[in-house]
Scaffold this motif. Structure first.
Motif, PDB file in Angstrom:
ATOM      1  N   MET A   1      63.037  39.122  40.309  1.00 33.53           N
ATOM      2  CA  MET A   1      61.910  38.437  39.935  1.00 33.53           C
ATOM      3  C   MET A   1      61.226  37.927  41.178  1.00 33.53           C
ATOM      4  N   ALA A   2      61.930  37.508  42.403  1.00 30.80           N
ATOM      5  CA  ALA A   2      61.179  37.150  43.584  1.00 30.80           C
ATOM      6  C   ALA A   2      60.393  38.417  44.346  1.00 30.80           C
ATOM      7  N   HIS A   3      60.920  39.507  43.832  1.00 31.38           N
ATOM      8  CA  HIS A   3      60.059  40.845  44.440  1.00 31.38           C
ATOM      9  C   HIS A   3      58.777  40.829  44.038  1.00 31.38           C
ATOM     10  N   VAL A   4      58.490  40.436  42.625  1.00 32.26           N
ATOM     11  CA  VAL A   4      57.236  40.488  41.905  1.00 32.26           C
ATOM     12  C   VAL A   4      56.077  39.746  43.189  1.00 32.26           C
ATOM     13  N   LEU A   5      56.688  38.719  44.007  1.00 35.22           N
ATOM     14  CA  LEU A   5      55.815  37.734  44.813  1.00 35.22           C
ATOM     15  C   LEU A   5      55.294  38.420  45.786  1.00 35.22           C
ATOM     16  N   LEU A   6      55.996  39.885  46.018  1.00 36.06           N
ATOM     17  CA  LEU A   6      55.483  40.598  47.373  1.00 36.06           C
ATOM     18  C   LEU A   6      54.598  41.797  46.697  1.00 36.06           C
ATOM     19  N   THR A   7      54.203  41.836  45.621  1.00 33.94           N
ATOM     20  CA  THR A   7      53.105  42.398  44.896  1.00 33.94           C
ATOM     21  C   THR A   7      51.906  41.892  44.723  1.00 33.94           C
ATOM     22  N   PRO A   8      50.682  42.548  44.462  1.00 37.04           N
ATOM     23  CA  PRO A   8      49.551  41.906  44.241  1.00 37.04           C
ATOM     24  C   PRO A   8      49.341  41.317  42.730  1.00 37.04           C
ATOM     25  N   ALA A   9      50.259  41.874  42.022  1.00 31.50           N
ATOM     26  CA  ALA A   9      50.167  41.476  40.468  1.00 31.50           C
ATOM     27  C   ALA A   9      49.943  40.052  40.332  1.00 31.50           C
ATOM     28  N   PRO A  10      51.028  39.201  40.679  1.00 25.25           N
ATOM     29  CA  PRO A  10      50.793  37.426  40.466  1.00 25.25           C
ATOM     30  C   PRO A  10      49.280  36.953  40.934  1.00 25.25           C
ATOM     31  N   TYR A  11      49.000  37.418  42.239  1.00 31.85           N
ATOM     32  CA  TYR A  11      48.019  36.940  42.513  1.00 31.85           C
ATOM     33  C   TYR A  11      46.597  37.382  41.923  1.00 31.85           C
ATOM     34  N   HIS A  12      46.727  38.584  41.537  1.00 25.51           N
ATOM     35  CA  HIS A  12      45.489  39.144  40.416  1.00 25.51           C
ATOM     36  C   HIS A  12      45.330  38.209  39.221  1.00 25.51           C
ATOM     37  N   VAL A  13      46.634  38.216  38.454  1.00 27.24           N
ATOM     38  CA  VAL A  13      46.539  37.399  37.354  1.00 27.24           C
ATOM     39  C   VAL A  13      46.150  36.018  37.485  1.00 27.24           C
ATOM     40  N   LEU A  14      46.740  35.269  38.523  1.00 32.14           N
ATOM     41  CA  LEU A  14      46.180  33.943  38.829  1.00 32.14           C
ATOM     42  C   LEU A  14      44.750  33.741  39.317  1.00 32.14           C
ATOM     43  N   SER A  15      44.158  34.801  39.948  1.00 30.23           N
ATOM     44  CA  SER A  15      42.737  34.735  40.219  1.00 30.23           C
ATOM     45  C   SER A  15      41.970  35.139  39.199  1.00 30.23           C
ATOM     46  N   TYR A  16      42.360  35.889  38.199  1.00 30.29           N
ATOM     47  CA  TYR A  16      41.612  36.293  36.908  1.00 30.29           C
ATOM     48  C   TYR A  16      41.641  34.983  36.105  1.00 30.29           C
ATOM     49  N   GLY A  17      42.739  34.358  35.898  1.00 31.54           N
ATOM     50  CA  GLY A  17      42.777  32.918  35.016  1.00 31.54           C
ATOM     51  C   GLY A  17      41.860  31.857  35.571  1.00 31.54           C
ATOM     52  N   THR A  18      42.100  31.933  37.005  1.00 31.51           N
ATOM     53  CA  THR A  18      41.028  30.716  37.723  1.00 31.51           C
ATOM     54  C   THR A  18      39.898  30.982  37.514  1.00 31.51           C
ATOM     55  N   LEU A  19      39.340  32.510  37.474  1.00 30.15           N
ATOM     56  CA  LEU A  19      37.872  32.424  37.338  1.00 30.15           C
ATOM     57  C   LEU A  19      37.532  32.517  35.840  1.00 30.15           C
ATOM     58  N   LEU A  20      38.033  33.004  35.098  1.00 31.33           N
ATOM     59  CA  LEU A  20      37.809  32.916  33.472  1.00 31.33           C
ATOM     60  C   LEU A  20      37.944  31.283  32.988  1.00 31.33           C
ATOM     61  N   GLY A  21      38.995  30.686  33.458  1.00 31.27           N
ATOM     62  CA  GLY A  21      38.984  29.453  33.034  1.00 31.27           C
ATOM     63  C   GLY A  21      38.118  28.468  33.500  1.00 31.27           C
ATOM     64  N   THR A  22      37.699  28.603  34.731  1.00 33.82           N
ATOM     65  CA  THR A  22      36.605  27.732  35.679  1.00 33.82           C
ATOM     66  C   THR A  22      35.212  28.107  34.862  1.00 33.82           C
ATOM     67  N   GLU A  23      34.960  29.365  34.537  1.00 33.75           N
ATOM     68  CA  GLU A  23      33.816  29.714  33.853  1.00 33.75           C
ATOM     69  C   GLU A  23      33.655  29.099  32.535  1.00 33.75           C
ATOM     70  N   VAL A  24      34.611  29.392  31.488  1.00 38.72           N
ATOM     71  CA  VAL A  24      34.582  28.663  30.431  1.00 38.72           C
ATOM     72  C   VAL A  24      34.548  27.231  30.200  1.00 38.72           C
ATOM     73  N   PHE A  25      35.246  26.691  31.267  1.00 37.14           N
ATOM     74  CA  PHE A  25      35.364  25.273  31.272  1.00 37.14           C
ATOM     75  C   PHE A  25      33.938  24.817  31.643  1.00 37.14           C
ATOM     76  N   HIS A  26      33.536  25.182  32.786  1.00 37.88           N
ATOM     77  CA  HIS A  26      31.922  24.829  33.161  1.00 37.88           C
ATOM     78  C   HIS A  26      31.061  24.959  32.246  1.00 37.88           C
ATOM     79  N   THR A  27      30.751  26.366  31.747  1.00 36.84           N
ATOM     80  CA  THR A  27      29.698  26.730  31.032  1.00 36.84           C
ATOM     81  C   THR A  27      29.928  25.952  29.424  1.00 36.84           C
ATOM     82  N   PHE A  28      30.946  25.899  28.834  1.00 38.51           N
ATOM     83  CA  PHE A  28      30.898  25.621  27.329  1.00 38.51           C
ATOM     84  C   PHE A  28      31.376  24.002  27.217  1.00 38.51           C
TER      85      PHE A  28
END
Length: 181
Positions: A1-28
């Motif tokens: 599982m620690a090897h996944v931290l060496l891939t872009p995947a978790p950073y990608h998912v967390l970045s997407y979640g931050t973007l969508l969450g920020t947009e939905v929360f602020h806009t609506f």
């Protein structure tokens, strides 16, 4: 599982979640509730403080998403990172939505926000001259009428750009989720 931290995947998912969450929360949620519970001057102060960070997130997140785009590992797969984002098979589901978020975020950040702030400052000056708030009912001076019209146009374009950004973010999320099933 620690090897996944060496891939872009978790950073990608967390970045997407931050973007969508920020947009939905602020806009609506945040903007609507703030407008309902704050007096207009306090609401304007809050929005002036929040918008640079909000539009900054909308401008930076698609770049981070493009850099961390997780490709496929098989021989026929799409590469990771920018090469994967620009891959022909990703044109409509990845490149266009991320490009849209980037462009609309930047337009709001570097053009519409400063222009709106200029008009807001001019309206405050005109309120002092007229002895009447820009949003008060009744006849406004010609100068205030023109400033209110300009503010309405800028605000409307900014709101439309923001809505397009939210839609593009959701479209990208649907594309991303299709890779999970």
């Amino acid at each position: 599982m620690a090897h996944v931290l060496l891939t872009p995947a978790p950073y990608h998912v967390l970045s997407y979640g931050t973007l969508l969450g920020t947009e939905v929360f602020h806009t609506f949620i945040n903007s609507i509730l703030s407008f309902k519970v704050l007096e207009r001057p306090q609401f304007a102060i809050l929005q002036r403080a929040v918008f640079p960070a909000y539009f900054g997130i909308q401008s930076a997140a698609p770049v981070l998403l493009a850099l961390t785009y997780p490709g496929r590992k098989n021989l026929l797969g799409v590469p990771s990172g920018l090469v994967g984002v620009f891959h022909p098979t990703n044109r409509w589901g990845v490149l266009v939505p991320l490009g849209t978020v980037l462009v609309t975020g930047l337009v709001n950040l570097v053009y519409l926000l400063p222009e709106t702030n200029k008009v807001t400052a001019l309206r405050r000056e005109q309120e002092l001259k007229d002895g009447k708030a820009s949003h008060e009912k009744g006849v406004q001076s010609e100068e205030m009428t023109a400033l209110n019209k300009k503010f309405g146009q800028l605000h409307g374009i900014s709101s439309l750009a923001n809505l397009i950004t939210v839609i593009a973010t959701v479209v990208y999320g649907i594309n991303l989720s299709a890779r999970i099933v």
